[in-house]
Write an enzyme that holds these catalytic residues in place. Sequence first.
Site, PDB file in Angstrom:
ATOM      1  N   ASP A  60       0.822  -1.277  -0.007  1.00 59.44           N
ATOM      2  CA  ASP A  60      -0.026  -0.175   0.013  1.00 59.44           C
ATOM      3  C   ASP A  60       0.835   1.417   0.121  1.00 59.44           C
ATOM      4  O   ASP A  60       0.654   2.121   0.725  1.00 59.44           O
ATOM      5  CB  ASP A  60      -1.173  -0.104   1.212  1.00 59.44           C
ATOM      6  CG  ASP A  60      -1.976   0.839   0.968  1.00 59.44           C
ATOM      7  OD1 ASP A  60      -2.501   1.489  -0.123  1.00 59.44           O
ATOM      8  OD2 ASP A  60      -2.674   1.281   1.987  1.00 59.44           O
ATOM      9  N   LYS A  76       1.802   4.701  -1.206  1.00 63.31           N
ATOM     10  CA  LYS A  76       1.227   6.065  -1.491  1.00 63.31           C
ATOM     11  C   LYS A  76       1.938   7.205  -0.666  1.00 63.31           C
ATOM     12  O   LYS A  76       2.262   6.822   0.262  1.00 63.31           O
ATOM     13  CB  LYS A  76      -0.282   5.863  -1.430  1.00 63.31           C
ATOM     14  CG  LYS A  76      -0.566   5.440  -0.177  1.00 63.31           C
ATOM     15  CD  LYS A  76      -2.168   5.374  -0.056  1.00 63.31           C
ATOM     16  CE  LYS A  76      -2.730   5.042   1.472  1.00 63.31           C
ATOM     17  NZ  LYS A  76      -4.210   4.541   1.522  1.00 63.31           N
ATOM     18  N   ASN A 117       1.545   7.412   2.856  1.00 66.17           N
ATOM     19  CA  ASN A 117       2.177   6.421   3.843  1.00 66.17           C
ATOM     20  C   ASN A 117       3.568   6.851   3.957  1.00 66.17           C
ATOM     21  O   ASN A 117       4.530   5.797   4.054  1.00 66.17           O
ATOM     22  CB  ASN A 117       1.876   4.945   3.329  1.00 66.17           C
ATOM     23  CG  ASN A 117       0.577   4.529   3.546  1.00 66.17           C
ATOM     24  OD1 ASN A 117      -0.258   5.250   4.629  1.00 66.17           O
ATOM     25  ND2 ASN A 117      -0.126   3.542   3.254  1.00 66.17           N
TER      26      ASN A 117
END
Length: 241
Positions: free
Chosen positions: A127, A129, A132
């Site tokens: 995840d 992105k 993050n």
Amino acid sequence: RRFRIESLLGKGGMGAVYRAIDTSTGEAVALKTLLPASEKDPALRRRFAREAETIARLQHPNFVRLVHYGEREGEPSYVAMELLDGDALNQILERETRLPPRRALHIVQHMLQGLTYAHAQGVIHRDLKPENVMLLERDADPDFAKLLDLGIAKLVGTDDARRTRLTQQNELIGTPVYISPEMLRGEPLDARADLYSLTVVLYEMLASRPPFDAKTSTALFAMHLVAPPPPLSEVAPELSI
């Protein structure tokens, strides 16, 4: 009882993150807890525990550091992590629109150092992105990047009853703008899935927009699967890349 909560930092569908003080050391921490409804779901509790295990496994400067994990019957599960004083990459992109190539590559270099270590430990983030990626000042470096949120990280070699594609709610995991094609197809994942997402982040830093944009997730998924990304020379010709 070990932590004294001071303020709410953020809240999502599953949990909340608080600024807290570790009363045993005096250290300020980010305390992540499950919300009451999530706490009642055994699958979400297992996922939360696995996130803590993954953070503990990744003792690397470019990942957020685990302070403590707690799980006790009748009390909320929690993960205490180092409190980072900085801005998420998405906040910086909202302010500055795009980053100079040298700065963008510097940030990516930090991300790659963290991912190199994670992949060697058998962890795929899944995840990546801008939300993050936290940038903070460290050792005279104003753009020291730390990777966050290992809630859907994959431990290579573990048995996933629903494979890598689905959550317990039968929803596609990951973020549509940054998701890799193999993740969409439900194929076994390796380090290349993270590198794909990282490259989408780099593209966005340079061009002030991701390579694919659509009104619906379905259209975005189709683009990731079959559409060639628009060359940077067309999207941002002023960069002379």
